[in-house]
Design an enzyme around this catalytic site. Sequence first.
Site, PDB file in Angstrom:
ATOM      1  N   LYS A  51       0.847  -1.204   0.000  1.00 53.30           N
ATOM      2  CA  LYS A  51       0.000   0.000   0.000  1.00 53.30           C
ATOM      3  C   LYS A  51       0.880   1.250   0.000  1.00 53.30           C
ATOM      4  O   LYS A  51       0.605   2.217  -0.705  1.00 53.30           O
ATOM      5  CB  LYS A  51      -0.955  -0.029   1.208  1.00 53.30           C
ATOM      6  CG  LYS A  51      -2.072  -1.036   0.997  1.00 53.30           C
ATOM      7  CD  LYS A  51      -2.895  -1.356   2.226  1.00 53.30           C
ATOM      8  CE  LYS A  51      -3.842  -2.514   1.894  1.00 53.30           C
ATOM      9  NZ  LYS A  51      -4.621  -3.012   3.022  1.00 53.30           N
ATOM     10  N   GLN A  95      -5.054  -1.692   9.076  1.00 56.01           N
ATOM     11  CA  GLN A  95      -4.905  -3.032   8.493  1.00 56.01           C
ATOM     12  C   GLN A  95      -5.576  -4.098   9.377  1.00 56.01           C
ATOM     13  O   GLN A  95      -5.299  -4.186  10.567  1.00 56.01           O
ATOM     14  CB  GLN A  95      -3.403  -3.346   8.321  1.00 56.01           C
ATOM     15  CG  GLN A  95      -3.122  -4.643   7.603  1.00 56.01           C
ATOM     16  CD  GLN A  95      -3.621  -4.649   6.155  1.00 56.01           C
ATOM     17  OE1 GLN A  95      -3.428  -3.711   5.407  1.00 56.01           O
ATOM     18  NE2 GLN A  95      -4.295  -5.707   5.772  1.00 56.01           N
ATOM     19  N   ASP A 118     -11.338   2.486   3.258  1.00 54.90           N
ATOM     20  CA  ASP A 118     -11.667   1.068   3.074  1.00 54.90           C
ATOM     21  C   ASP A 118     -13.179   0.882   2.900  1.00 54.90           C
ATOM     22  O   ASP A 118     -13.641  -0.188   2.516  1.00 54.90           O
ATOM     23  CB  ASP A 118     -11.214   0.256   4.305  1.00 54.90           C
ATOM     24  CG  ASP A 118      -9.917  -0.495   4.055  1.00 54.90           C
ATOM     25  OD1 ASP A 118      -9.610  -0.772   2.879  1.00 54.90           O
ATOM     26  OD2 ASP A 118      -9.220  -0.808   5.038  1.00 54.90           O
TER      27      ASP A 118
END
Length: 280
Positions: A51, A95, A118
């Site tokens: 990422k 994460q 997200d």
Amino acid sequence: MQIIDGKAVSAAVRDRIKTEVENLKNMGKETGLAVIIVGNDPASKVYVSNKKKGCEQVGMNSYEYALPEETTTEELLELIEKLNGDTKIDGILCQLPLPRHIDEKTVINSIAPQKDVDAFHPVNTGHIMIGDHSFLPCTPAGIIEMLKYYNIQISGKECVVIGRSNIVGKPMAMLLLQNSGTVTVCHSKTENLSDVTRRADILVAAVGKANFVTADMIKDGAVVIDVGMNRNAEGKLCGDVDFENVKDKCSYITPVPGGVGPMTITMLLNNTLTASKNNM
Ligand code: NAP
């Protein structure tokens, strides 16, 4: 049969993102993504590193917050609150999975919805349901992007999704529906699964079991999208679909690796770009 090349689609989308990020920079707006990782999970470390690399590639600033395994929910919430108020941060990504002692739901709910790149916050999932979203969850959004890139028609088609997780299956079904597909969602309690999958013009497998989708489950000429990321007996990365035996029955199929995977981070970058534009 044509293989859907996730790397090629991803490169094209990243080029577009890079140009837009540069245009924003020229107008005085830098774009920043905060990436939080808690603990030492090796797979999570690889994802976070990819990422960060993705951010660099498109000219975004990434800020990594690597916290020790023993971090408490309260400590994590404190960091997120700080990032929510930090103007150089447009997107916040925490994460998953988090260590077991951390309350994942509370953490997800604490991220400001306008920075939730997200798209896991209930406010954003609600917007997805209604269809007036800012952010789409990365994996399903990447799949829609790939289908469009290959001019694969969704409207009016029988779409079957195997899997109903909040991250993949459910939002995937919702996006196919918004694109006017006729959608069926299957799961572990579905009876006569093969009968259902054989109706699919577009079949999306998001199960997490190697070789789960076999040739007898496929309609001739179907489009098969393999979301699975599994290890086979030899330890090699593989999807949910028995690729070798299924591929000749399909019109299009995504390979693993090189299909859905590359699109996921690209759509995260796309969401971060959207957040940045919204912050101008
Ligand atoms: P998950 O939360 O474990 O969900 C799996 C789904 O499969 C569940 O809904 C489950 O049904 C269903 N299922 C399990 N056994 C089944 C069976 N025998 N018949 C029909 N359905 C069955 O997994 P996930 O997070 O959605 O991820 C799915 C896969 O995609 C994993 O391999 C994951 O690593 C991969 N993934 C890839 C990416 C990417 O970027 N490529 C991103 C995310 C996930 P129930 O709900 O009834 O239990």
